[in-house]
Design an enzyme around this catalytic site. Sequence first.
Site, PDB file in Angstrom:
ATOM      1  N   ASP A  81       0.868  -1.253  -0.137  1.00 38.10           N
ATOM      2  CA  ASP A  81       0.056  -0.088   0.166  1.00 38.10           C
ATOM      3  C   ASP A  81       0.935   1.191   0.100  1.00 38.10           C
ATOM      4  OD1 ASP A  81      -2.124   2.034   0.655  1.00 38.10           O
ATOM      5  OD2 ASP A  81      -3.245   0.150   1.041  1.00 38.10           O
ATOM      6  N   SER A  97      -6.946   4.157  -1.514  1.00 34.41           N
ATOM      7  CA  SER A  97      -6.877   2.726  -1.516  1.00 34.41           C
ATOM      8  C   SER A  97      -8.031   2.086  -1.928  1.00 34.41           C
ATOM      9  CB  SER A  97      -6.273   2.125  -0.044  1.00 34.41           C
ATOM     10  OG  SER A  97      -4.952   2.661   0.301  1.00 34.41           O
ATOM     11  N   ASP A 155     -10.423  -3.049   6.608  1.00 38.25           N
ATOM     12  CA  ASP A 155      -9.736  -1.688   5.876  1.00 38.25           C
ATOM     13  C   ASP A 155      -9.991  -2.087   4.268  1.00 38.25           C
ATOM     14  OD1 ASP A 155      -8.799   0.740   6.348  1.00 38.25           O
ATOM     15  OD2 ASP A 155      -6.513  -0.073   6.338  1.00 38.25           O
ATOM     16  N   THR A 163      -8.387  -1.997   1.419  1.00 46.42           N
ATOM     17  CA  THR A 163      -7.754  -3.021   0.521  1.00 46.42           C
ATOM     18  C   THR A 163      -8.385  -4.295   0.623  1.00 46.42           C
ATOM     19  OG1 THR A 163      -5.753  -1.704   0.287  1.00 46.42           O
ATOM     20  CG2 THR A 163      -5.463  -3.711  -0.452  1.00 46.42           C
ATOM     21  N   ARG A 192     -15.469   3.140   1.992  1.00 45.60           N
ATOM     22  CA  ARG A 192     -14.380   2.298   3.052  1.00 45.60           C
ATOM     23  C   ARG A 192     -14.772   2.750   4.387  1.00 45.60           C
ATOM     24  NH1 ARG A 192      -8.577   4.788   2.166  1.00 45.60           N
ATOM     25  NH2 ARG A 192      -8.510   3.399   3.969  1.00 45.60           N
ATOM     26  N   GLU A 233      -1.494  -8.122   1.741  1.00 49.20           N
ATOM     27  CA  GLU A 233      -1.333  -6.741   1.561  1.00 49.20           C
ATOM     28  C   GLU A 233      -0.259  -5.996   2.678  1.00 49.20           C
ATOM     29  OE1 GLU A 233      -3.614  -2.210   2.153  1.00 49.20           O
ATOM     30  OE2 GLU A 233      -4.330  -4.192   3.316  1.00 49.20           O
ATOM     31  N   ASP A 242       1.853   2.445   3.476  1.00 45.39           N
ATOM     32  CA  ASP A 242       1.053   3.802   3.449  1.00 45.39           C
ATOM     33  C   ASP A 242       0.864   4.489   4.834  1.00 45.39           C
ATOM     34  OD1 ASP A 242      -1.428   5.020   2.038  1.00 45.39           O
ATOM     35  OD2 ASP A 242      -1.969   4.418   4.071  1.00 45.39           O
ATOM     36  N   LYS A 243       0.394   3.762   5.716  1.00 41.80           N
ATOM     37  CA  LYS A 243       0.041   4.540   6.937  1.00 41.80           C
ATOM     38  C   LYS A 243       1.210   5.065   7.593  1.00 41.80           C
ATOM     39  CE  LYS A 243      -3.506   0.954   7.604  1.00 41.80           C
ATOM     40  NZ  LYS A 243      -4.589   1.539   7.048  1.00 41.80           N
ATOM     41  N   HIS A 252       2.039   8.259   5.637  1.00 38.34           N
ATOM     42  CA  HIS A 252       1.154   9.222   6.150  1.00 38.34           C
ATOM     43  C   HIS A 252       1.653  10.101   7.378  1.00 38.34           C
ATOM     44  CE1 HIS A 252      -2.375   9.164   3.335  1.00 38.34           C
ATOM     45  NE2 HIS A 252      -2.617   7.802   3.470  1.00 38.34           N
ATOM     46  N   ASP A 289      -1.064   0.094  -4.762  1.00 35.53           N
ATOM     47  CA  ASP A 289      -2.285   0.899  -5.210  1.00 35.53           C
ATOM     48  C   ASP A 289      -1.869   2.300  -5.731  1.00 35.53           C
ATOM     49  OD1 ASP A 289      -1.537   1.369  -2.658  1.00 35.53           O
ATOM     50  OD2 ASP A 289      -3.539   1.008  -1.653  1.00 35.53           O
ATOM     51  N   HIS A 290      -1.367   2.954  -4.961  1.00 29.62           N
ATOM     52  CA  HIS A 290      -0.933   4.300  -5.323  1.00 29.62           C
ATOM     53  C   HIS A 290       0.406   4.902  -4.782  1.00 29.62           C
ATOM     54  CE1 HIS A 290      -1.741   5.247  -1.361  1.00 29.62           C
ATOM     55  NE2 HIS A 290      -2.738   4.465  -1.213  1.00 29.62           N
ATOM     56  N   HIS A 307      -1.219  11.142  -0.255  1.00 25.80           N
ATOM     57  CA  HIS A 307      -0.946  10.025  -1.568  1.00 25.80           C
ATOM     58  C   HIS A 307      -0.403  10.971  -2.882  1.00 25.80           C
ATOM     59  CE1 HIS A 307      -4.172   7.057  -0.067  1.00 25.80           C
ATOM     60  NE2 HIS A 307      -3.190   7.220   0.937  1.00 25.80           N
TER      61      HIS A 307
END
Lengths: 483, 483
Positions: free
Chosen positions: A53, A104, A156, A158, A169, A340, A345-346, A349, A387-388, A446
């Site tokens: 992610d 996501s 979550d 994904t 989501r 995943e 990702d988290k 962030h 994913d991004h 993102h």
Amino acid sequence: MLRIPNASLVTRCTLAIFVSVIATLSTTLIHAAPRQATAGTPPATNVILFIGDGMDEHQITMARNYLYDSEGMFSMEKMPVRSSVRVKTLREDNPDHFRYVADSANTASTLATGFFTSKGRISTSAHGDVDQKTILEDAQAQRYRTGLVTTSSLTDATPAAFATHAAHRYCQSASAMHFANSALDKTQQCARDLKKNGGPGSIAEQLAAADIDVLLGGGTDLFNQRLEVDESNHSTILDKALSHGYQFLSTKEESQTAHSKTRLLGLFARTHLPVEWQGEHHRRAELIKTDNQGKAIFPRPFSCEKNPDHRDTPELAEMTSRAIQALSQNNDNGFFLMVEGASIDKQAHERNPCGQIGEIQAFDKAVSVGRQFAAQQTNTLIIVTADHGHAGQVVPLPESYQASSNALKIESYPTGYYAVLKTLSGELMAVNYATNSSPHSQWETHTGINVPVFMEGPGLEHIPVLTDQRAINQLMRRHLKLH
Amino acid sequence: MLRIPNASLVTRCTLAIFVSVIATLSTTLIHAAPRQATAGTPPATNVILFIGDGMDEHQITMARNYLYDSEGMFSMEKMPVRSSVRVKTLREDNPDHFRYVADSANTASTLATGFFTSKGRISTSAHGDVDQKTILEDAQAQRYRTGLVTTSSLTDATPAAFATHAAHRYCQSASAMHFANSALDKTQQCARDLKKNGGPGSIAEQLAAADIDVLLGGGTDLFNQRLEVDESNHSTILDKALSHGYQFLSTKEESQTAHSKTRLLGLFARTHLPVEWQGEHHRRAELIKTDNQGKAIFPRPFSCEKNPDHRDTPELAEMTSRAIQALSQNNDNGFFLMVEGASIDKQAHERNPCGQIGEIQAFDKAVSVGRQFAAQQTNTLIIVTADHGHAGQVVPLPESYQASSNALKIESYPTGYYAVLKTLSGELMAVNYATNSSPHSQWETHTGINVPVFMEGPGLEHIPVLTDQRAINQLMRRHLKLH
């Protein structure tokens, strides 16, 4: 054990032993499982989709520099095929138009369904809110076994996108569905998904009833909630899942013991799993301060260390081994498994480079487990992608900014939040996160960069060098002969 | 002609006609040249290396979004092979150690020589200052024709690294060699490269005497300087070049007329060539301001338009056509040609997204010219890559930041310099540049991200998905049978 302030030989050896133990464990678990096709029986057909992610090329470069310096590489980077994936997001208010930065939910939905959709959506169409069939659902219908493994809550975005359908989501539990409405657009309200309104219920309830063979991740807080419509016996979502025949796992130990049932439900944290690494003294990227003369004060370098909170948590590689074992044992047909690495990702962030690097390493170990399995069951397609894109960037060291300041007589320092890391080999690497001015600790955004995809397995002779997430779905469906 | 504020059909058609005219022109020029191998004659062996300076995957995504939206793609993205290139920079003070952010000098040197080196160096070794043989020099020795084409001054780091040797990229002319010393490290002083000190002279003088068959780019200011050692007749570097048998070209018209000599020297600007595009009203990315209440004031969207200053300048595709024609005509052996899109980097330094996008488009048109030639002379290897990453990022639109601000009650806006572009199809795309706080307009920095490489031609069956710039040099050398 993994605190590595300097690139000493001892440390490198410790790391090597650590990696080797995991690899051995993974191999042991997997060796029990695979079935060689006997004469006349077609080999089992498997797809393992790994989603890092937020793991774009910049995040991979950062982690590779830290871990392997300039010569080593990740297991995923030893796969034979690479392409670059464009990430397409529709506008919820006008799905004929696009947005160039995804989330996501919509990207996992595209990987899962082969349709583009809008931000926040879980395998439903932009604006229209029509459920879109996922590869996991189609695989189930063709009697493939299925599994979802993640370091986040199983509810979550994904994992949810592969097995559930929701307008947003946020619709993870009945209470969330009431709470979230005020924050959501009119067309993405959770209300219509409530069972009492004729919908499929919360994401957690849908998951509990989806008859997926293996579910490993976090989310006890969600699964311990009461069923939305349950006036008689106060049973929880977890009770409902167990009624579908799961063996329940909740500790690292349980995740490694032999299982008695085919179906596994492992919940190893209340929401997301703790991450593997942290910065020394919990340090993350920091805003650059200036002194009285306006001179930049650069943060001192730091190393990464093991996060003690992760100790009792199964690693993603262990969960992946366990899932592959359960899915492949006595299975002539094959399976679809999505794994995943959610917290890459988290942690981006949160401007936490050590968190990110540890999660990319953990993700890559899981990829390695999948690749070892595929080396034995050769009709297995392995796809590793993101994913991004995300906010982390490798940028110059303080010395470079200082040289600019001196040359131009204008003070020059990195924008955003900045960290200088001492890599495992003792080099210095600077990173910044500079997509959002907000001091809120979880608000880096993102980005819209294309993401990489690595592939290994049969049928990969003519992969174009530029692809998209819809095409990745189609490729996986073709391999499983789902149409 | 190319000012495109809205995605009207007329505009698209104008663009299509424009592209088509260039393509036709290119094809016309090229069709005159290629020689089909006659029976018994081995086909000519050619390498064309295209370097998009600073053109990492993020910059490509930004330009593709603007130009082609979510379905179209660049010519380079239609090539059959892609890999990802790690960018390695040695430390000048201690070449056993690395830096993770490169400059164009050390990376072009690695592409040219196959050796890693330190920032600023032009095909000399880090710290040791030993000249390292370039592929262009080795190709010359094997009687291949050679060419350098760029949108920068021909003395700039990238072209220089293929044909000259200097302790630092600043050593471009004799006067620069005196001037630059104060800004340079002790081990990278230009003084030792002066002829009077037994060195090879300035980069410009070295180029003038290098007997390269085609040199097309900018730099009259450099070439009009006097020779370093020339007490008798006041001749210039250009005079010296012309004494090596060049036909001199200085206008767009001249660049397109038939040539009378084999060797071409084209200088189409005093230093770097003007860029193709600019923002409406010269707009670039801007710092976000806040109002009295601390609310962010986001800049209004703008489009890109043609830069009128570029009108009389040959396009990179035209120069590439001309170079290929000169190099391939009546040439049974083959050639090595390097083509650089130099200002992708320079416009990113200046936070100018329209400048960048126009230069990437121009670069890709040049790639298309190369690919058309390779389709006819099939023993041609085409390599398209970048030297290092850069600062541009595709980030969320204002609406997304505003939604965050409302949700969290903390004002949230993009870090660094920010622009919202109206793409050719009428979508909105936001970009930021956030590597340097300095308000100086040319000071955004490179980043350390891996860069892409696209390849087409013979011998590409086993390209790994992760490579480095040294390996790209080796691949090109293998194709030309240089060892």
